[in-house]
Motif scaffolding. Structure first.
Motif, PDB file in Angstrom:
ATOM      1  N   GLY A 189       0.925  -1.289   0.057  1.00  0.00           N
ATOM      2  CA  GLY A 189      -0.168   0.075  -0.043  1.00  0.00           C
ATOM      3  C   GLY A 189       0.917   1.299  -0.031  1.00  0.00           C
ATOM      4  N   ILE A 190       2.110   1.378   0.832  1.00  0.00           N
ATOM      5  CA  ILE A 190       2.777   2.419   0.768  1.00  0.00           C
ATOM      6  C   ILE A 190       3.465   2.458  -0.450  1.00  0.00           C
ATOM      7  N   PHE A 191       4.089   1.441  -1.189  1.00  0.00           N
ATOM      8  CA  PHE A 191       4.628   1.507  -2.452  1.00  0.00           C
ATOM      9  C   PHE A 191       3.696   2.218  -3.545  1.00  0.00           C
TER      10      PHE A 191
ATOM     11  N   PHE B 215       3.926   4.241   7.078  1.00  0.00           N
ATOM     12  CA  PHE B 215       5.054   5.552   6.533  1.00  0.00           C
ATOM     13  C   PHE B 215       6.015   5.456   7.370  1.00  0.00           C
ATOM     14  N   ASP B 216       7.161   5.284   7.147  1.00  0.00           N
ATOM     15  CA  ASP B 216       8.187   5.310   8.042  1.00  0.00           C
ATOM     16  C   ASP B 216       8.951   6.745   7.797  1.00  0.00           C
ATOM     17  N   PRO B 217       8.955   7.927   8.499  1.00  0.00           N
ATOM     18  CA  PRO B 217       9.591   9.344   7.993  1.00  0.00           C
ATOM     19  C   PRO B 217      11.221   8.983   7.932  1.00  0.00           C
ATOM     20  N   SER B 218      11.625   8.054   8.556  1.00  0.00           N
ATOM     21  CA  SER B 218      13.133   7.948   8.514  1.00  0.00           C
ATOM     22  C   SER B 218      13.641   7.486   7.029  1.00  0.00           C
ATOM     23  N   HIS B 219      12.735   6.856   6.339  1.00  0.00           N
ATOM     24  CA  HIS B 219      12.948   6.439   5.043  1.00  0.00           C
ATOM     25  C   HIS B 219      12.615   7.373   3.931  1.00  0.00           C
ATOM     26  N   PHE B 220      12.218   8.628   4.291  1.00  0.00           N
ATOM     27  CA  PHE B 220      11.659   9.656   3.428  1.00  0.00           C
ATOM     28  C   PHE B 220      12.719  10.854   3.445  1.00  0.00           C
ATOM     29  N   SER B 221      13.191  11.203   2.561  1.00  0.00           N
ATOM     30  CA  SER B 221      13.916  12.511   2.318  1.00  0.00           C
ATOM     31  C   SER B 221      13.133  13.559   1.482  1.00  0.00           C
TER      32      SER B 221
END
Length: 195
Positions: A59-61, A136-142
């Motif tokens: 789903g996030i993908f 959603f993991d904000p640490s994987h988002f730039s």
């Protein structure tokens, strides 16, 4: 060729402003459209299909990949507008007599498409995350890389709409461009399955 570009900013800016003013009345409808499309797609891919064996994070993908799809959906109507103009009234000839180089007057069409699709793409990820926020993991988002990717991909789609309108000779042939160009790009680009 590129040395006098600053002297054209005023004319180009006015043309872009006029294009965005014609886009403004359609914003509400387009936002409703992308909300419906993204919500249905993310819910089906993130909840229904994961129960049938897809990965739990699908789903996030899907929510992330829909950012590009929303931009891609903007090129098809724009290419149709360009083809209808070229085969009909040829309003573009007015743009070519303005105090701009002809390449910049034509590039304005791509820039306008890029700005419109960028605006729509900005809403795609937040709408998608509404349905899969727990994944959603904000640490994987730039934010930096996402912004850069968003700008580059929308510029690509803007100029791709010009390329697509050059490929199509009449409005009747526009449907074949979907099967020959857009659908293979969508499928081979990994929208539904990661490589």
């Amino acid at each position: 060729m590129f040395t006098n570009i600053p002297s054209y900013w005023s004319v180009l800016g006015q043309m872009l402003y006029a294009d965005l003013l014609t886009f403004k009345p359609m914003i509400k409808t387009k936002l409703i459209d992308i909300f419906i499309y993204i919500s249905i797609t993310v819910v089906v891919m993130g909840y229904l299909l994961t129960r049938f064996g897809l990965r739990a994070d699908f789903g996030i993908f899907t929510a992330a990949s829909l950012v590009g799809c929303v931009a891609m959906f903007e090129i098809y109507p724009r290419a149709a507008e360009i083809v209808m103009d070229l085969t009909g009234n040829k309003v573009i000839t007015y743009d070519l007599i303005l105090p701009l180089p002809s390449w910049l007057a034509i590039a304005r069409l791509a820039i306008t498409t890029a700005l419109q699709s960028l605006f729509m793409s900005l809403f795609a990820l937040p709408i998608g995350l509404l349905f899969v926020y727990q994944q959603f993991d904000p640490s994987h988002f730039s934010v930096l890389w996402f912004t850069l990717l968003l700008i580059i991909s929308n510029l690509f789609f803007g100029f791709f709409s010009l390329l697509l309108s050059c490929y199509v000779r009449s409005i009747q042939q526009l449907g074949s461009s979907w099967m020959r160009i857009i659908f293979p790009l969508w499928t081979l680009g990994g929208f539904q399955f990661t490589w």
